[in-house]
Design a protein around this motif. Structure first.
Motif, PDB file in Angstrom:
ATOM      1  N   UNK A 175       0.813  -1.224   0.000  1.00  0.00           N
ATOM      2  CA  UNK A 175       0.000   0.000   0.000  1.00  0.00           C
ATOM      3  C   UNK A 175       0.846   1.273   0.000  1.00  0.00           C
ATOM      4  N   UNK A 176       2.061   1.199   0.547  1.00  0.00           N
ATOM      5  CA  UNK A 176       2.891   2.404   0.573  1.00  0.00           C
ATOM      6  C   UNK A 176       3.322   2.836  -0.818  1.00  0.00           C
ATOM      7  N   UNK A 177       3.245   1.907  -1.795  1.00  0.00           N
ATOM      8  CA  UNK A 177       3.647   2.244  -3.156  1.00  0.00           C
ATOM      9  C   UNK A 177       2.462   2.472  -4.085  1.00  0.00           C
ATOM     10  N   UNK A 178       1.296   2.083  -3.679  1.00  0.00           N
ATOM     11  CA  UNK A 178       0.151   2.193  -4.573  1.00  0.00           C
ATOM     12  C   UNK A 178      -0.112   3.651  -4.933  1.00  0.00           C
ATOM     13  N   UNK A 179      -0.390   3.878  -6.198  1.00  0.00           N
ATOM     14  CA  UNK A 179      -0.654   5.222  -6.693  1.00  0.00           C
ATOM     15  C   UNK A 179       0.589   5.972  -7.094  1.00  0.00           C
ATOM     16  N   UNK A 180       1.788   5.367  -6.885  1.00  0.00           N
ATOM     17  CA  UNK A 180       3.045   6.019  -7.237  1.00  0.00           C
ATOM     18  C   UNK A 180       3.718   5.246  -8.366  1.00  0.00           C
ATOM     19  N   UNK A 181       3.690   5.802  -9.563  1.00  0.00           N
ATOM     20  CA  UNK A 181       4.375   5.206 -10.705  1.00  0.00           C
ATOM     21  C   UNK A 181       4.007   3.736 -10.917  1.00  0.00           C
ATOM     22  N   UNK A 182       2.726   3.459 -10.908  1.00  0.00           N
ATOM     23  CA  UNK A 182       2.314   2.088 -11.219  1.00  0.00           C
ATOM     24  C   UNK A 182       2.590   1.806 -12.693  1.00  0.00           C
ATOM     25  N   UNK A 183       3.037   0.597 -13.003  1.00  0.00           N
ATOM     26  CA  UNK A 183       3.410   0.293 -14.391  1.00  0.00           C
ATOM     27  C   UNK A 183       2.201   0.093 -15.287  1.00  0.00           C
ATOM     28  N   UNK A 184       2.426   0.287 -16.595  1.00  0.00           N
ATOM     29  CA  UNK A 184       1.395  -0.042 -17.587  1.00  0.00           C
ATOM     30  C   UNK A 184       1.436  -1.526 -17.923  1.00  0.00           C
ATOM     31  N   UNK A 185       2.548  -2.187 -17.581  1.00  0.00           N
ATOM     32  CA  UNK A 185       2.689  -3.623 -17.835  1.00  0.00           C
ATOM     33  C   UNK A 185       3.746  -4.176 -16.883  1.00  0.00           C
ATOM     34  N   UNK A 186       3.448  -5.356 -16.307  1.00  0.00           N
ATOM     35  CA  UNK A 186       4.394  -6.076 -15.459  1.00  0.00           C
ATOM     36  C   UNK A 186       4.883  -7.301 -16.232  1.00  0.00           C
ATOM     37  N   UNK A 187       6.190  -7.549 -16.195  1.00  0.00           N
ATOM     38  CA  UNK A 187       6.783  -8.720 -16.846  1.00  0.00           C
ATOM     39  C   UNK A 187       7.504  -9.538 -15.789  1.00  0.00           C
ATOM     40  N   UNK A 188       7.090 -10.812 -15.620  1.00  0.00           N
ATOM     41  CA  UNK A 188       7.794 -11.700 -14.698  1.00  0.00           C
ATOM     42  C   UNK A 188       8.549 -12.746 -15.505  1.00  0.00           C
ATOM     43  N   UNK A 189       9.716 -13.097 -15.006  1.00  0.00           N
ATOM     44  CA  UNK A 189      10.519 -14.126 -15.667  1.00  0.00           C
ATOM     45  C   UNK A 189       9.996 -15.490 -15.235  1.00  0.00           C
ATOM     46  N   UNK A 190       9.352 -16.214 -16.150  1.00  0.00           N
ATOM     47  CA  UNK A 190       8.824 -17.532 -15.831  1.00  0.00           C
ATOM     48  C   UNK A 190       7.542 -17.820 -16.576  1.00  0.00           C
ATOM     49  N   UNK A 191       7.039 -19.024 -16.373  1.00  0.00           N
ATOM     50  CA  UNK A 191       5.839 -19.456 -17.072  1.00  0.00           C
ATOM     51  C   UNK A 191       4.591 -19.296 -16.226  1.00  0.00           C
ATOM     52  N   UNK A 192       3.696 -20.303 -16.344  1.00  0.00           N
ATOM     53  CA  UNK A 192       2.392 -20.207 -15.678  1.00  0.00           C
ATOM     54  C   UNK A 192       2.522 -20.100 -14.164  1.00  0.00           C
ATOM     55  N   UNK A 193       3.476 -20.878 -13.573  1.00  0.00           N
ATOM     56  CA  UNK A 193       3.594 -20.891 -12.109  1.00  0.00           C
ATOM     57  C   UNK A 193       3.892 -19.516 -11.552  1.00  0.00           C
ATOM     58  N   UNK A 194       4.927 -18.874 -12.077  1.00  0.00           N
ATOM     59  CA  UNK A 194       5.291 -17.541 -11.588  1.00  0.00           C
ATOM     60  C   UNK A 194       4.209 -16.512 -11.896  1.00  0.00           C
ATOM     61  N   UNK A 195       3.600 -16.614 -13.091  1.00  0.00           N
ATOM     62  CA  UNK A 195       2.563 -15.660 -13.469  1.00  0.00           C
ATOM     63  C   UNK A 195       1.352 -15.776 -12.554  1.00  0.00           C
ATOM     64  N   UNK A 196       0.869 -16.999 -12.322  1.00  0.00           N
ATOM     65  CA  UNK A 196      -0.316 -17.177 -11.470  1.00  0.00           C
ATOM     66  C   UNK A 196      -0.039 -16.741 -10.037  1.00  0.00           C
ATOM     67  N   UNK A 197       1.196 -16.994  -9.554  1.00  0.00           N
ATOM     68  CA  UNK A 197       1.558 -16.577  -8.195  1.00  0.00           C
ATOM     69  C   UNK A 197       1.532 -15.051  -8.083  1.00  0.00           C
ATOM     70  N   UNK A 198       2.068 -14.381  -9.085  1.00  0.00           N
ATOM     71  CA  UNK A 198       2.071 -12.912  -9.069  1.00  0.00           C
ATOM     72  C   UNK A 198       0.648 -12.370  -9.148  1.00  0.00           C
ATOM     73  N   UNK A 199      -0.189 -12.986  -9.990  1.00  0.00           N
ATOM     74  CA  UNK A 199      -1.592 -12.549 -10.118  1.00  0.00           C
ATOM     75  C   UNK A 199      -2.338 -12.685  -8.799  1.00  0.00           C
ATOM     76  N   UNK A 200      -2.035 -13.750  -8.059  1.00  0.00           N
ATOM     77  CA  UNK A 200      -2.693 -13.967  -6.774  1.00  0.00           C
ATOM     78  C   UNK A 200      -2.378 -12.824  -5.805  1.00  0.00           C
TER      79      UNK A 200
END
Length: 619
Positions: free
Chosen positions: A468-493
């Protein structure tokens, strides 16, 4: 306009400085005049319109002024006010980089040498500016072989200093004033030689050393004679081969200038004792006027701004054309030169515009250099604009490919780096319009995950980045994680937990370079030569590089500490002192017992333990 008319009637026919102001008292332009009344009125009533009239005057809402005693005082005040307010319509000087100075702490009984980026009002003497920082540092390092002057920050007294001497003393690069091994009088002579050298007076330095060498030979002191000979050789090697020499041996600054649109390049060629010793490059911005006087106006602005900061002013300044108020500026430069040299150089500074001969040839050379540098910079700007345009086009293609709500101008990439479960770390890199934004890169030490679990580690990093301390400050237009479904789903959660599920996010799997997006079972597969894929790969690889470098750094530090931990009587403070002093385990391994004893925290017993640990065969 009635307020301006009223102000014009109040202007006195006296020498001073005027400020033209716009809305909300914003300063638009600052100038000086012999007669404030005549000069300022000429903007509004002159039969020959001023170059700035059409551009600036429609925005002028008020006029302020200062009366001064003379033109030199007006010149100084004008320059100070320009630096303070940075007016839109004044020509401004901009270096193409920050130039270093050599700081000599002459306010200390044992002055030290220090390379710094700016001049401070601290009582020290500053030499420079110099063009190449690395070359200056190397020259200082080489010259301490000849002139053993300290480079440390110790606060020394004229006598009674009882510090432990450092390695520089043992290798002959410092006279050891910290332990009273040299008197202030002896040390002062060495410092004077250093300052003469950096002021370009190498001839007198070499002459002095030659005399010392000949005296040593006459007394059959061949060891010291060889030392002076080597010192002379080192100084001669430090001096660049000269292309321009003059038997008159004067100090001169040669100015060349070139213009392209609103930008201008100034070349400053430094001639010291008749030899061309260096060249400095500057750029002027806010070149608005297109009148015939642009050259003299720009040179005048450059001279005022440059020499108000310069640490040395030569006797002659050679110009390609006449400037405004040359007599006033000559008087001001003479006063400045006298102040900088503390009264040792009182001769009049002369501004010269040669028509023929050697000085004209130097002006032509400087002019050609300025034109070439400006053409090169223009070509670079065009090339950069072209590349930037290409990257923006690729970002548009990426938006279309991923069905994003807007062009992803800000993209953040995340990666994990570990070796088994040892020292796991993560990185965040940022790209703005396809360009890396290094100042916003972040590194993470993994804190909550035990063992090797890249998925959980990715969750921790995403949570820490988007809490929450970072929300609203320079939020990205796109996030890129290195990895496949596992890393992506974990980040989405994690994003869902933080109520940021709307942030676009993708994963790029290394094996086949497939792109995974949330709520879609099949990846997006692009050809390996697809430019859009290359854009994503570059960001992923940059995140990997940044994380890997951090991981390697931590491993090196851990290795250093683990080796030193095994040495008896070496605790945390002594470990830090050893690494700070020697820089690496390998240098500690090479150190003699005397070298180790140069550290205040190391006594004889500890030094012997360290030495024997590295040099005695292990059982």
């Amino acid at each position: 306009m009635s307020q301006i008319t009223h102000k014009l009637t109040q202007l006195p026919p006296k020498t001073g400085v005027y400020l033209m102001k716009g809305a909300e008292n914003v300063v638009l332009y600052i100038g000086k005049a012999n007669s404030l009344r005549d000069r300022v009125r000429s903007y509004f009533t002159g039969s020959k319109p001023h170059a700035l009239t059409a551009l600036m005057l429609p925005y002028v809402r008020d006029i302020d002024f200062f009366i001064t005693s003379n033109e030199v005082e007006a010149l100084i005040l004008e320059n100070n006010l320009i630096k303070k307010y940075q007016p839109l319509y004044n020509i401004r000087l901009k270096d193409d980089k920050g130039y270093p100075y050599l700081r000599v702490t002459t306010n200390s009984p044992f002055p030290a040498l220090k390379v710094v980026n700016r001049i401070s009002e601290d009582g020290a003497h500053y030499l420079g500016p110099f063009v190449k920082s690395n070359a200056l540092r190397k020259t200082v390092k080489d010259l301490t072989k000849v002139f053993p002057v300290r480079t440390c920050d110790l606060d020394l007294k004229p006598s009674g200093n009882n510090h432990r001497v450092c390695l520089d003393y043992h290798i002959g690069r410092c006279g050891g004033p910290c332990a009273d091994f040299v008197t202030p009088e002896e040390y002062e002579k060495i410092v004077k030689d250093v300052m003469r050298f950096f002021n370009g007076n190498t001839t007198s330095v070499i002459k002095s050393l030659v005399q010392k060498m000949e005296t040593a030979v006459a007394h059959l002191d061949f060891e010291n004679a060889a030392k002076y000979r080597d010192q002379i050789t080192t100084i001669q090697q430090a001096i660049n081969p000269q292309n321009v020499e003059d038997p008159m041996a004067e100090d001169e600054d040669i100015l060349g200038i070139a213009r392209s649109g609103k930008r201008m390049c100034v070349i400053l060629m430094l001639v010291r004792e008749g030899s061309l010793v260096d060249r400095e490059t500057y750029f002027l911005s806010n070149i608005i006027t297109h009148s015939d006087t642009w050259l003299s106006e720009s040179l005048t602005a450059f001279i005022q701004q440059h020499y108000s900061e310069a640490a040395f002013i030569p006797k002659f300044i050679i110009l390609p054309t006449e400037i405004d108020s040359p007599d006033t500026i000559q008087d001001w430069l003479t006063v400045r030169r006298n102040q900088l040299t503390k009264g040792k150089l009182t001769s009049q500074v002369k501004l010269q515009v040669p028509k023929r001969g050697r000085k004209r040839q130097l002006i032509n050379l400087a002019q050609k250099n300025a034109q070439l540098i400006l053409e090169k910079k223009d070509a670079t700007v065009v090339d950069e604009q072209s590349r930037l345009s290409d990257k923006i086009d690729l970002l548009g293609d990426l938006q279309e490919l991923l069905n994003l709500p807007k062009i992803p101008k800000r993209i953040e990439g995340f990666d994990i780096s570990n070796l088994g479960d040892q020292l796991p770390v993560a990185s965040m890199v940022v790209a703005i319009e396809g360009q890396p934004k290094y100042s916003e890169y972040r590194r993470f030490r993994i804190k909550t995950v035990k063992g090797q679990n890249d998925v959980k580690m990715m969750q921790e990093v995403i949570r820490r980045r988007f809490n929450k301390s970072f929300q609203g400050h320079n939020l990205p237009d796109l996030i890129l994680v290195d990895g496949g479904k596992g890393q992506l789903n974990a980040a989405c959660q994690v994003l869902d937990e933080l109520e940021l599920a709307d942030l676009p996010i993708i994963g790029l799997a290394k094996k086949n370079e497939h792109i995974f997006i949330p709520n879609r079972s099949m990846p997006i597969v692009l050809r390996h030569n697809n430019p859009t894929l290359h854009l994503i790969q570059r960001l992923r690889n940059e995140a990997h590089r940044f994380a890997l470098n951090y991981h390697r750094k931590l491993r090196r530090l851990a290795l250093k500490k683990s080796v030193l931990t095994q040495i008896p009587m070496v605790g945390e403070k002594r470990k830090q002192a050893l690494l700070s002093h020697f820089g690496s385990i390998e240098q500690i391994r090479k150190a003699s017992i005397d070298d180790l004893l140069s550290i205040s925290q190391i006594d004889l017993k500890v030094a012997e333990n360290i030495y024997h640990y590295f040099h005695e065969p292990k059982a």
